[in-house]
Design a protein around this motif. Structure first.
Motif, mmCIF file in Angstrom:
data_model
loop_
_atom_site.group_PDB
_atom_site.id
_atom_site.type_symbol
_atom_site.label_atom_id
_atom_site.label_comp_id
_atom_site.label_asym_id
_atom_site.label_seq_id
_atom_site.Cartn_x
_atom_site.Cartn_y
_atom_site.Cartn_z
ATOM 1 N N GLY A 76 -0.391 9.603 60.073
ATOM 2 C CA GLY A 76 -0.074 8.292 60.641
ATOM 3 C C GLY A 76 -1.219 7.316 60.484
ATOM 4 O O GLY A 76 -1.010 6.140 60.152
ATOM 5 N N LEU A 77 -2.445 7.777 60.702
ATOM 6 C CA LEU A 77 -3.588 6.888 60.531
ATOM 7 C C LEU A 77 -3.807 6.510 59.075
ATOM 8 O O LEU A 77 -4.198 5.373 58.775
ATOM 9 C CB LEU A 77 -4.846 7.543 61.097
ATOM 10 N N SER A 78 -3.543 7.424 58.162
ATOM 11 C CA SER A 78 -3.681 7.069 56.744
ATOM 12 C C SER A 78 -2.617 6.056 56.329
ATOM 13 O O SER A 78 -2.899 5.141 55.547
ATOM 14 C CB SER A 78 -3.624 8.307 55.872
ATOM 15 N N LEU A 79 -1.411 6.198 56.850
ATOM 16 C CA LEU A 79 -0.381 5.181 56.577
ATOM 17 C C LEU A 79 -0.743 3.843 57.199
ATOM 18 O O LEU A 79 -0.478 2.788 56.613
ATOM 19 C CB LEU A 79 0.973 5.657 57.109
ATOM 20 N N LEU A 80 -1.350 3.867 58.378
ATOM 21 C CA LEU A 80 -1.786 2.623 59.021
ATOM 22 C C LEU A 80 -2.845 1.920 58.171
ATOM 23 O O LEU A 80 -2.758 0.706 57.956
ATOM 24 C CB LEU A 80 -2.334 2.930 60.412
ATOM 25 N N VAL A 81 -3.807 2.658 57.659
ATOM 26 C CA VAL A 81 -4.846 2.065 56.811
ATOM 27 C C VAL A 81 -4.228 1.515 55.531
ATOM 28 O O VAL A 81 -4.575 0.409 55.086
ATOM 29 C CB VAL A 81 -5.946 3.101 56.507
ATOM 30 N N LEU A 82 -3.299 2.243 54.934
ATOM 31 C CA LEU A 82 -2.644 1.788 53.712
ATOM 32 C C LEU A 82 -1.852 0.503 53.951
ATOM 33 O O LEU A 82 -1.924 -0.435 53.140
ATOM 34 C CB LEU A 82 -1.711 2.884 53.185
ATOM 35 N N ARG A 85 -4.258 -2.467 54.558
ATOM 36 C CA ARG A 85 -4.884 -2.915 53.309
ATOM 37 C C ARG A 85 -3.909 -3.645 52.399
ATOM 38 O O ARG A 85 -4.282 -4.596 51.706
ATOM 39 C CB ARG A 85 -5.479 -1.738 52.558
ATOM 40 N N SER A 86 -2.661 -3.226 52.377
ATOM 41 C CA SER A 86 -1.721 -3.862 51.449
ATOM 42 C C SER A 86 -1.051 -5.098 52.034
ATOM 43 O O SER A 86 -0.762 -6.039 51.307
ATOM 44 C CB SER A 86 -0.653 -2.858 51.017
ATOM 45 N N HIS A 87 -0.798 -5.128 53.339
ATOM 46 C CA HIS A 87 -0.078 -6.248 53.944
ATOM 47 C C HIS A 87 -0.938 -7.133 54.838
ATOM 48 O O HIS A 87 -0.497 -8.199 55.243
ATOM 49 C CB HIS A 87 1.112 -5.736 54.751
ATOM 50 N N GLY A 88 -2.111 -6.694 55.215
ATOM 51 C CA GLY A 88 -3.001 -7.535 55.999
ATOM 52 C C GLY A 88 -2.948 -7.304 57.491
ATOM 53 O O GLY A 88 -3.869 -7.657 58.199
ATOM 54 N N SER A 89 -1.893 -6.729 58.018
ATOM 55 C CA SER A 89 -1.805 -6.428 59.451
ATOM 56 C C SER A 89 -0.819 -5.282 59.647
ATOM 57 O O SER A 89 -0.173 -4.834 58.704
ATOM 58 C CB SER A 89 -1.350 -7.656 60.241
ATOM 59 N N ASP A 90 -0.724 -4.833 60.898
ATOM 60 C CA ASP A 90 0.183 -3.730 61.175
ATOM 61 C C ASP A 90 1.433 -4.178 61.921
ATOM 62 O O ASP A 90 2.111 -3.366 62.527
ATOM 63 C CB ASP A 90 -0.532 -2.615 61.945
ATOM 64 N N TYR A 91 1.744 -5.473 61.857
ATOM 65 C CA TYR A 91 3.002 -5.953 62.422
ATOM 66 C C TYR A 91 4.167 -5.403 61.612
ATOM 67 O O TYR A 91 4.131 -5.380 60.386
ATOM 68 C CB TYR A 91 3.098 -7.480 62.366
#
Length: 100
Positions: A76-82, A85-91
Protein backbone atom coordinates in the motif's frame (compact mmCIF):
# COMPACT_ATOMS: atom_id res chain seq x y z
CA UNK A 1 -16.96 -6.50 36.82
CA UNK A 2 -15.93 -7.50 33.33
CA UNK A 3 -13.24 -10.08 32.83
CA UNK A 4 -9.98 -9.10 31.21
CA UNK A 5 -10.47 -11.25 28.10
CA UNK A 6 -13.93 -9.79 27.52
CA UNK A 7 -12.43 -6.32 27.76
CA UNK A 8 -9.79 -7.24 25.14
CA UNK A 9 -12.50 -8.74 22.93
CA UNK A 10 -14.61 -5.60 23.13
CA UNK A 11 -11.61 -3.33 22.51
CA UNK A 12 -10.63 -5.28 19.41
CA UNK A 13 -14.19 -5.06 18.10
CA UNK A 14 -14.13 -1.31 18.75
CA UNK A 15 -10.86 -1.09 16.81
CA UNK A 16 -12.41 -2.89 13.84
CA UNK A 17 -15.53 -0.71 13.90
CA UNK A 18 -13.47 2.51 14.21
CA UNK A 19 -11.28 1.42 11.31
CA UNK A 20 -14.33 0.68 9.20
CA UNK A 21 -15.86 4.02 10.14
CA UNK A 22 -12.64 5.81 9.19
CA UNK A 23 -12.47 3.91 5.91
CA UNK A 24 -16.02 4.91 5.01
CA UNK A 25 -15.90 8.54 6.15
CA UNK A 26 -12.36 9.59 5.18
CA UNK A 27 -12.09 8.16 1.69
CA UNK A 28 -10.78 11.25 -0.10
CA UNK A 29 -7.12 10.44 0.49
CA UNK A 30 -5.40 7.15 -0.18
CA UNK A 31 -3.25 7.53 2.95
CA UNK A 32 -6.32 7.81 5.20
CA UNK A 33 -7.80 4.70 3.59
CA UNK A 34 -4.58 2.73 4.08
CA UNK A 35 -4.27 3.80 7.72
CA UNK A 36 -7.83 2.80 8.52
CA UNK A 37 -7.30 -0.58 6.81
CA UNK A 38 -4.18 -1.15 8.92
CA UNK A 39 -6.14 -0.22 12.06
CA UNK A 40 -8.81 -2.77 11.15
CA UNK A 41 -6.14 -5.42 10.58
CA UNK A 42 -4.68 -4.66 14.00
CA UNK A 43 -8.10 -5.30 15.54
CA UNK A 44 -8.42 -8.57 13.64
CA UNK A 45 -4.92 -9.49 14.84
CA UNK A 46 -5.96 -8.98 18.47
CA UNK A 47 -9.09 -11.06 17.93
CA UNK A 48 -6.99 -13.81 16.39
CA UNK A 49 -4.57 -13.77 19.31
CA UNK A 50 -7.46 -14.00 21.78
CA UNK A 51 -9.07 -16.92 19.97
CA UNK A 52 -5.91 -18.93 19.47
CA UNK A 53 -4.63 -18.33 23.00
CA UNK A 54 -8.00 -19.37 24.46
CA UNK A 55 -7.75 -22.67 22.57
CA UNK A 56 -4.08 -22.98 23.65
CA UNK A 57 -2.88 -23.75 20.15
CA UNK A 58 0.36 -22.83 18.43
CA UNK A 59 0.88 -19.20 17.43
CA UNK A 60 2.31 -19.88 13.96
CA UNK A 61 -0.89 -18.84 12.20
CA UNK A 62 -0.82 -15.49 14.04
CA UNK A 63 2.74 -14.88 12.87
CA UNK A 64 1.75 -15.79 9.31
CA UNK A 65 -1.18 -13.35 9.51
CA UNK A 66 1.08 -10.61 10.88
CA UNK A 67 3.53 -11.22 8.01
CA UNK A 68 0.74 -10.87 5.45
CA UNK A 69 -0.48 -7.65 7.08
CA UNK A 70 3.05 -6.21 6.98
CA UNK A 71 3.36 -7.14 3.29
CA UNK A 72 -0.02 -5.53 2.60
CA UNK A 73 1.14 -2.35 4.34
CA UNK A 74 4.36 -2.24 2.33
CA UNK A 75 2.46 -2.77 -0.91
CA UNK A 76 0.00 0.00 0.00
CA UNK A 77 2.79 2.43 0.79
CA UNK A 78 4.58 1.64 -2.46
CA UNK A 79 1.36 2.29 -4.38
CA UNK A 80 0.93 5.55 -2.45
CA UNK A 81 4.44 6.69 -3.43
CA UNK A 82 3.83 5.69 -7.06
CA UNK A 83 0.52 7.60 -7.21
CA UNK A 84 1.97 10.71 -5.55
CA UNK A 85 4.90 10.73 -7.96
CA UNK A 86 2.75 10.26 -11.05
CA UNK A 87 -0.30 12.37 -10.16
CA UNK A 88 1.05 14.87 -7.64
CA UNK A 89 -1.26 14.04 -4.72
CA UNK A 90 -3.15 11.18 -3.14
CA UNK A 91 -6.64 12.55 -3.74
CA UNK A 92 -8.90 9.97 -5.34
CA UNK A 93 -10.57 12.71 -7.37
CA UNK A 94 -7.25 13.53 -9.10
CA UNK A 95 -6.63 9.94 -10.21
CA UNK A 96 -8.15 9.25 -13.61
CA UNK A 97 -8.51 5.56 -14.46
CA UNK A 98 -8.73 6.14 -18.21
CA UNK A 99 -5.43 8.01 -18.28
CA UNK A 100 -2.42 5.91 -19.30
Amino acid sequence: MMSFSLLWFMSSLVMIICGLWGFINYHKHLLNSLLSLEFMMLGVFWLLILQISSMSKEMYFVLFFLTLVACEGALGLSLLVLIVRSHGSDYFSVINILEC
